[in-house]
Design a protein around this motif. Structure first.
Motif, PDB file in Angstrom:
ATOM      1  N   GLY A 356     -34.950  -3.636  35.738  1.00 51.08           N
ATOM      2  CA  GLY A 356     -35.422  -2.313  35.326  1.00 51.08           C
ATOM      3  C   GLY A 356     -34.235  -1.571  34.756  1.00 51.08           C
ATOM      4  O   GLY A 356     -33.085  -2.012  34.882  1.00 51.08           O
ATOM      5  N   SER A 357     -34.482  -0.413  34.152  1.00 51.27           N
ATOM      6  CA  SER A 357     -33.389   0.302  33.503  1.00 51.27           C
ATOM      7  C   SER A 357     -33.568   1.805  33.618  1.00 51.27           C
ATOM      8  O   SER A 357     -34.696   2.305  33.683  1.00 51.27           O
ATOM      9  N   CYS A 378     -39.853  -4.347  35.650  1.00 54.41           N
ATOM     10  CA  CYS A 378     -40.531  -3.362  36.495  1.00 54.41           C
ATOM     11  C   CYS A 378     -39.880  -1.993  36.306  1.00 54.41           C
ATOM     12  O   CYS A 378     -38.861  -1.851  35.631  1.00 54.41           O
ATOM     13  N   ARG A 379     -40.478  -1.010  36.944  1.00 48.59           N
ATOM     14  CA  ARG A 379     -39.953   0.363  36.902  1.00 48.59           C
ATOM     15  C   ARG A 379     -39.811   0.867  38.332  1.00 48.59           C
ATOM     16  O   ARG A 379     -40.685   0.632  39.177  1.00 48.59           O
ATOM     17  N   SER A 380     -38.712   1.575  38.592  1.00 46.80           N
ATOM     18  CA  SER A 380     -38.516   2.140  39.924  1.00 46.80           C
ATOM     19  C   SER A 380     -39.272   3.456  40.058  1.00 46.80           C
ATOM     20  O   SER A 380     -39.850   3.971  39.087  1.00 46.80           O
ATOM     21  N   SER A 385     -36.415   6.542  35.238  1.00 47.16           N
ATOM     22  CA  SER A 385     -36.493   5.116  34.946  1.00 47.16           C
ATOM     23  C   SER A 385     -37.221   4.878  33.632  1.00 47.16           C
ATOM     24  O   SER A 385     -38.150   5.608  33.262  1.00 47.16           O
ATOM     25  N   LYS A 386     -36.821   3.838  32.948  1.00 49.60           N
ATOM     26  CA  LYS A 386     -37.450   3.494  31.673  1.00 49.60           C
ATOM     27  C   LYS A 386     -38.807   2.841  31.931  1.00 49.60           C
ATOM     28  O   LYS A 386     -38.927   1.965  32.807  1.00 49.60           O
ATOM     29  N   PRO A 387     -39.849   3.219  31.201  1.00 54.80           N
ATOM     30  CA  PRO A 387     -41.174   2.612  31.384  1.00 54.80           C
ATOM     31  C   PRO A 387     -41.148   1.109  31.130  1.00 54.80           C
ATOM     32  O   PRO A 387     -40.390   0.622  30.271  1.00 54.80           O
ATOM     33  N   VAL A 388     -41.986   0.379  31.861  1.00 56.04           N
ATOM     34  CA  VAL A 388     -42.042  -1.072  31.691  1.00 56.04           C
ATOM     35  C   VAL A 388     -42.429  -1.438  30.270  1.00 56.04           C
ATOM     36  O   VAL A 388     -41.956  -2.439  29.715  1.00 56.04           O
ATOM     37  N   GLN A 404     -44.499  -8.865  34.008  1.00 53.15           N
ATOM     38  CA  GLN A 404     -44.379  -7.439  34.290  1.00 53.15           C
ATOM     39  C   GLN A 404     -44.980  -7.129  35.653  1.00 53.15           C
ATOM     40  O   GLN A 404     -45.922  -7.789  36.087  1.00 53.15           O
ATOM     41  N   ILE A 432     -33.454   0.687  40.715  1.00 56.59           N
ATOM     42  CA  ILE A 432     -34.197  -0.511  41.093  1.00 56.59           C
ATOM     43  C   ILE A 432     -33.665  -1.065  42.415  1.00 56.59           C
ATOM     44  O   ILE A 432     -34.427  -1.466  43.304  1.00 56.59           O
TER      45      ILE A 432
END
Length: 451
Positions: A356-357, A378-380, A385-388, A404, A432
């Motif tokens: 994740g990012s 994934c997204r935290s 957090s950046k969307p998946v 995903q 994440i």
């Protein structure tokens, strides 16, 4: 004014200020030191009553802070440590002798100084980080710490912590990150990091790219500060991987600690990777250039402190079938080092990456470094957090194969079930990692309030 009676009240109060870490995009025009200086003045300038080590850098600064803290505590010093961000509880940011501050102490200290904060707030739009930084300095003074090891939050020159005149400055590895604030070249970013160098204060500098080192060297010369280049002063030899959570190496150096030669000394370390060896050499160089009458550090304390240091979320191995590695690597350079360490610690084993990012990080560059390894995106739960969907677009653009998952917990379950998975690596952002530690039940604590 809302009263502060409980830890939840204290957190709500801290998060009532502008919180650039979670909600508000950082903007250059809001970066200055005027607000924190006004707040510290109102508190009686607690930062001027602390003996500090100030640590900046793109990567490795948190680990280096942890190492310095561990050695100073091992030597019998009382030590306050201020770092950011936290993983699972805000209390992690403020450590006394290596342990997170208690809910009771945080709540009581913040309640005491809230009227002063409110006086300043009436005239200035304070941020959460400014209040937290001033709080840390006040807390450490009240607790009578002998040393305060302070990590820069972002950059250096205009970071809120840069009100200090430390005993020693440290600059760890500089690489490309936070370009929207710090600039998009290594030279510009190094210039921001070098902004922590103060006139006449020695600066320990980790190995750097030539263009970054030149900028740092120029700043040191301009301020009359002695530059202590780690690469010139000490090297590691005969490095061995002893286990997935243990490595050792021998020192090749003319450095002396408390008049004792260090050459040939074998250092044991629980933090993995060649980059952590580099961080340890940086910490050792710093320790050798501190006043022994103030720090009381000898070789026994250094060896014991480095041997016992822990820094969660940095190649943190969670045993199991398969084992899970948690690492907060969040730019291309750190992902490259992470992958190298995975291959070194788990040679020949198939690694599945849970990725994740953060919203401002270059996910494309990080995914490039992960290469062709199996990937679960994934997204935290962190709001920045950046969307998946964005991660999937970046991964698809480079032809990567991926799955995903809507949450970190589901991503872990998916990764564990990838055929042939021998190790799962969670990375891309500390957000994440924080979620993964909660899912795995290894978080130190969780907070009743999140911003």
């Amino acid at each position: 004014m809302t009263e502060i009676h409980t830890y939840a009240d204290a957190l709500s109060y801290l998060y009532s200020f502008a919180d650039y870490e979670r909600h508000t995009p950082r903007q250059k025009e809001f970066q200055h030191l005027d607000n924190v200086r006004a707040l510290l003045t109102a508190l009686g300038d607690p930062h001027t009553r602390l003996r500090t080590i100030h640590v900046a850098g793109t990567k490795g600064k948190g680990s280096t802070v942890a190492m310095l803290t561990a050695v100073l505590v091992s030597a019998g010093n009382t030590v306050g440590t201020y770092t950011s961000p936290h993983l699972n509880t805000h209390r992690e940011r403020y450590r006394l002798d290596g342990a997170s501050v208690s809910e009771h102490l945080l709540t009581g200290t913040l309640r005491d100084i809230r009227p002063i904060i409110e006086q300043v707030r009436a005239d200035r739009p304070l941020t959460t980080f400014e209040v937290a930084t001033a709080f840390a300095f006040e807390l450490f003074v009240r607790q009578g710490v002998e040393w305060a090891v302070i990590e820069v939050g972002l950059g250096g020159r205009l970071d809120t912590t840069n009100v200090l005149t430390p005993v020693l400055s440290v600059i760890t590895s500089v690489s490309i990150d936070h370009t929207e604030v710090l600039g998009d070249t290594l030279e510009l970013i190094a210039g921001e990091k070098a902004g922590i160098i103060k006139p006449g204060v020695p600066v320990v500098v980790s190995p750097q790219a030539p263009e970054a080192l030149q900028v740092i060297r120029s700043r040191a010369a301009a301020t009359g500060s002695k530059l202590l280049g780690v690469e010139r002063l000490v090297r590691a030899r005969r490095r061995k991987i002893l286990s997935p959570q243990r490595q050792e190496f021998a020192l090749d150096t003319q450095l002396r600690l408390n008049d004792q030669a260090l050459h040939g000394r074998v250092i044991g370390l629980n933090l993995m990777g060649t980059h952590q060896v580099e961080n340890a050499l940086t910490a050792i160089t710093a320790l050798c250039h501190m006043d022994r009458r103030q720090a009381h550090v000898d070789q026994a304390a250094m060896l014991a402190g480095l041997q016992d240091v822990r820094w969660p979320g940095r190649f943190e191995v969670v045993p199991g079938e398969p084992p899970i590695v948690l690492d907060g690597a969040h730019n291309a350079d750190s992902i490259r080092k992470l992958r190298r360490t995975v291959e070194e610690v788990f040679p020949g084993q198939r690694a599945v990456y849970v990725f994740g990012s953060g919203g401002s990080h270059d996910a494309t560059a990080m995914l490039r470094e992960i290469g062709d390894s199996p990937l679960v995106l994934c997204r935290s739960t962190h709001p920045r957090s950046k969307p998946v969907s964005e991660l999937a677009e970046a991964a698809a653009a480079r032809g990567a194969k991926f799955e995903q998952a809507p949450s970190v917990g589901e991503a872990l379950a998916t990764a564990r079930n990838v055929p042939g998975a021998e190790v799962v690596v969670v990375c891309g952002t500390l957000f994440i990692v924080a979620d993964a530690r909660e899912v795995l039940g290894i978080a130190e604590a969780t907070d009743p309030v999140r911003s």
